[in-house]
Design a protein around this motif. Sequence first.
Motif, PDB file in Angstrom:
ATOM      1  N   ARG A 248     -11.329 -24.027   1.753  1.00 23.57           N
ATOM      2  CA  ARG A 248     -10.294 -24.976   1.324  1.00 23.57           C
ATOM      3  C   ARG A 248     -10.554 -26.289   2.046  1.00 23.57           C
ATOM      4  NH1 ARG A 248      -4.006 -23.268   1.303  1.00 23.57           N
ATOM      5  NH2 ARG A 248      -4.863 -21.814  -0.243  1.00 23.57           N
TER       6      ARG A 248
ATOM      7  N   LYS B  71     -11.022  -5.690  -8.537  1.00 22.30           N
ATOM      8  CA  LYS B  71     -11.735  -5.270  -7.328  1.00 22.30           C
ATOM      9  C   LYS B  71     -10.763  -4.862  -6.224  1.00 22.30           C
ATOM     10  CE  LYS B  71     -15.780  -8.007  -8.352  1.00 22.30           C
ATOM     11  NZ  LYS B  71     -16.489  -9.246  -8.158  1.00 22.30           N
TER      12      LYS B  71
ATOM     13  N   GLN C  25      -2.719 -14.363   1.584  1.00 25.72           N
ATOM     14  CA  GLN C  25      -2.509 -15.563   2.387  1.00 25.72           C
ATOM     15  C   GLN C  25      -2.969 -16.837   1.670  1.00 25.72           C
ATOM     16  OE1 GLN C  25      -1.055 -15.719   5.537  1.00 25.72           O
ATOM     17  NE2 GLN C  25      -1.274 -17.928   5.405  1.00 25.72           N
ATOM     18  N   ARG C  26      -3.833 -16.678   0.670  1.00 27.72           N
ATOM     19  CA  ARG C  26      -4.283 -17.857  -0.077  1.00 27.72           C
ATOM     20  C   ARG C  26      -3.117 -18.542  -0.787  1.00 27.72           C
ATOM     21  NH1 ARG C  26      -9.330 -14.924  -3.080  1.00 27.72           N
ATOM     22  NH2 ARG C  26     -10.915 -15.281  -1.495  1.00 27.72           N
TER      23      ARG C  26
ATOM     24  N   ARG D 269      -5.664  -7.254  -0.354  1.00 28.79           N
ATOM     25  CA  ARG D 269      -5.779  -7.482   1.082  1.00 28.79           C
ATOM     26  C   ARG D 269      -4.804  -8.574   1.509  1.00 28.79           C
ATOM     27  NH1 ARG D 269     -12.097  -8.699   1.532  1.00 28.79           N
ATOM     28  NH2 ARG D 269     -11.501  -9.968  -0.245  1.00 28.79           N
ATOM     29  N   GLU D 270      -4.342  -8.442   2.724  1.00 23.56           N
ATOM     30  CA  GLU D 270      -3.425  -9.445   3.269  1.00 23.56           C
ATOM     31  C   GLU D 270      -4.086 -10.812   3.294  1.00 23.56           C
ATOM     32  OE1 GLU D 270      -1.906 -11.804   6.713  1.00 23.56           O
ATOM     33  OE2 GLU D 270      -3.841 -10.805   6.542  1.00 23.56           O
ATOM     34  N   SER D 271      -5.373 -10.838   3.574  1.00 25.33           N
ATOM     35  CA  SER D 271      -6.073 -12.121   3.685  1.00 25.33           C
ATOM     36  C   SER D 271      -6.147 -12.838   2.334  1.00 25.33           C
ATOM     37  CB  SER D 271      -7.480 -11.915   4.246  1.00 25.33           C
ATOM     38  OG  SER D 271      -8.203 -10.985   3.477  1.00 25.33           O
ATOM     39  N   VAL D 272      -6.166 -12.081   1.250  1.00 24.98           N
ATOM     40  CA  VAL D 272      -6.173 -12.692  -0.080  1.00 24.98           C
ATOM     41  C   VAL D 272      -4.768 -13.192  -0.429  1.00 24.98           C
ATOM     42  CG1 VAL D 272      -6.503 -12.224  -2.533  1.00 24.98           C
ATOM     43  CG2 VAL D 272      -8.168 -11.390  -0.874  1.00 24.98           C
TER      44      VAL D 272
ATOM     45  N   ARG E 222     -13.267 -19.165   5.327  1.00 27.07           N
ATOM     46  CA  ARG E 222     -12.945 -17.801   5.758  1.00 27.07           C
ATOM     47  C   ARG E 222     -13.966 -16.805   5.227  1.00 27.07           C
ATOM     48  NH1 ARG E 222      -7.109 -15.883   4.545  1.00 27.07           N
ATOM     49  NH2 ARG E 222      -7.810 -16.181   2.392  1.00 27.07           N
TER      50      ARG E 222
ATOM     51  N   TRP F 171       0.889  -1.159   0.000  1.00 25.83           N
ATOM     52  CA  TRP F 171       0.000   0.000   0.000  1.00 25.83           C
ATOM     53  C   TRP F 171       0.928   1.209   0.000  1.00 25.83           C
ATOM     54  CZ3 TRP F 171      -4.511  -0.992   4.005  1.00 25.83           C
ATOM     55  CH2 TRP F 171      -5.184  -2.162   3.641  1.00 25.83           C
TER      56      TRP F 171
ATOM     57  N   ASP G  47     -10.937  -5.690  -3.328  1.00 25.87           N
ATOM     58  CA  ASP G  47     -10.754  -6.839  -2.436  1.00 25.87           C
ATOM     59  C   ASP G  47      -9.448  -7.585  -2.677  1.00 25.87           C
ATOM     60  OD1 ASP G  47     -13.285  -6.214  -1.613  1.00 25.87           O
ATOM     61  OD2 ASP G  47     -14.252  -7.680  -2.920  1.00 25.87           O
TER      62      ASP G  47
ATOM     63  N   TRP H 241       3.413  -6.328   2.900  1.00 24.55           N
ATOM     64  CA  TRP H 241       3.326  -7.726   3.348  1.00 24.55           C
ATOM     65  C   TRP H 241       4.015  -8.597   2.307  1.00 24.55           C
ATOM     66  CZ3 TRP H 241      -0.573  -4.162   3.429  1.00 24.55           C
ATOM     67  CH2 TRP H 241      -1.189  -3.893   4.649  1.00 24.55           C
TER      68      TRP H 241
END
Lengths: 277, 434
Positions: B120, A263, A273-274, A268-271, B166, A111, A265, A123
Amino acid sequence: MRLSKLMTLAAACFLLVPGLAATAGAEPTMFKEAPAGAPDPDKLAQDVNDRLTDGMVDSRIDVEITLVNANGGKRVRKLDRYQKNFNVTDRKFILVFNSPADVKKTAFLVWDYEDADKDDDRWLYLPSMKQTRRISGASKNDYFMGSDLTYDDLGKRPVKKDAHKIIGEENFMGHPCWLLEAVPHKVEDNDYVRLVTWVDKESQVMRKRNYYDKDGLLKVQTAYDIRKLDGVWSYIHVEVENQVNKHKTVLIESNHRYNTGIKDDLFRESVLQRGVM
Amino acid sequence: MRRLLRQGALLTALLVWPGLATVQAWCAEEEPVPEPFWTKLWDRFAFGGFLETAQAVRTGGNHAMTVSFLRGRLEARFETDWFHAFANAEVELNRQVEAMNEIRLREAWVEHDADLWDIRVGRQIIIWGRADGLRITDNISPPDYTDMVLRGTEDTHKPVTAVKFRLLGESLAAEFIWKPFSEPMDLPCEDGPWALNLGMDRLPKGVGLRMEDDERHRGGGIDDSEFAVKLSRSGAGFDASASFAYVWDSMPAYDLALQFESMRPVVVATPRHSRIGIWGLDVAVPWDAFVFRGEAALFSGRQTYRKDGSLRRCQLLKYLAGVDWDPGHGWNVTAQFADDWILDYAGNLSADQHKPLGTLSVSKKFLRDTLVFKEQVFSYLHDGQTMNRISAEYDLADGLKLSAGWDHFTVDNDSYYKNFGNNDQLWFKIRYSF
């Protein structure tokens, strides 16, 4: 081959590669004072920054980075870059490495804030750790993945960070350019002490930039191929050469996809993490 | 092997079915010249992996090998915008740890991604926490210490069969995990050079010790399932999360019983796992060139030994405070302090109330990040037991990495790590990734 044929061939080469001819024959005209009609230097610096994102809300680009050492040895990194601009000045981007194999799927989320006083949020996702780690956003002067570009060079340089002055003009690769000097108000550790940018008079895109540190000219960044694609100025082929150790970084961008509706979305850090994008 | 083949067949079905559906949809949409169906399908697959060998030799004593393995990993991935499948399998030849000589399927999962949620399902490695190399809130995938000395973070986590769901908000995320099977941690192989000292030398002369196999692998019923939930915040300025896990403690406590086998007294140690709740908190805050990290986990009901060998349930708080410093010029410094603190301590417990640990890692990159020198120290502060590793890592070429180093151990002869004291070693590792 007869001499006349050789001369004809040489002339043809210059005709076919106008940039070479222009560069070879050009000498910069240096100003004692900026002439009447020259643009305001701060505004010109802002225009250079704006050209990087004009007409672009989001982008997805394939990037190939070739690192060339002084002996000609090459290492190649391929990555996908996703970017989206927010609040006019700020942007978020993700770099996902596709090669070499040992860094494949490594992803880097940034960011990036135009405000020079605000550190980036960053990140890093490492597949070998299956984990996203928060990393420092302040070390902008470290080199990115062994290239000749620092983290700072990857982002826009905040205009208010420097004092600007138009110091000359030159035809560079066939394009009339202003020579825009930027001197930081405050030189931080490992920062540049001066930058000179060749700014295209017509489009205000950056065609070349010389970076100086306290010991003199450190590196030269040259844009060999800039095109307007879908209304967005796009850097297709850029080279950065370190003048001290002769290391070179060649950046080739391809498969530009602008304003496809990426998008918010995604950034994001959570994405991240996938581990998949 | 049959199990592996069955898992492989199942995985293939899982990989191909959603892929067919997706590609058929594309072919229907894209007129007038659709790419051949099988070409489009194949383009969605990606394969990779690595070949790796590690060898280590003692610097003292008999200069015996302490680590010697060759392994290969193959990974397969299938990706569309909304569906992902992943599997990897390994084959290993290990001269020091017999149990590692096998072909093993590590991960095999499928995932569906939407904007605001993902799921998952399958065999997967789940790593929580923000610490560097220490496990505080990271208790979903049990530790695998079968052969741990020259392995990476991912290798020391056992894959688990789980469903991970999630919900993803702008800056908040909620993670729910269901593990229908529980699995124990794997301790270092008893016959190998890194076996833990379980106190056999403290038994009276003539008394043997037999360790029962740890076969905790229940499953199917809700009673045996493990559950975990984590709420995370990630965004400008800091990341933080709070978690709760209701699990079978992967670390066993041992019931000890004296039996006579062929007229010889033998202490039989039977591993017992107990239900525990683990409450966790973690945070990471960047500031200038620093990132401050903190973690805490309250293990409610962990079994602890009394001095007479019986067991008592305790409240154990594990916590960690650490800092990463990136001063630039390729330097990185990471320092951490961690502690295991028994909150309801009583004098009749065999463990100390505190078990403080300090770690320090200093690294410097050279030659355009292709060469990294690193010094790492792990030290138990209450008894001075220490591991010191000096290492270098060099990228010989893209995808080809050579690492080498020296490990030095300072241990107590009464501790679990007694055997490590003989294992000061020189080592190297080569990995070719493809």
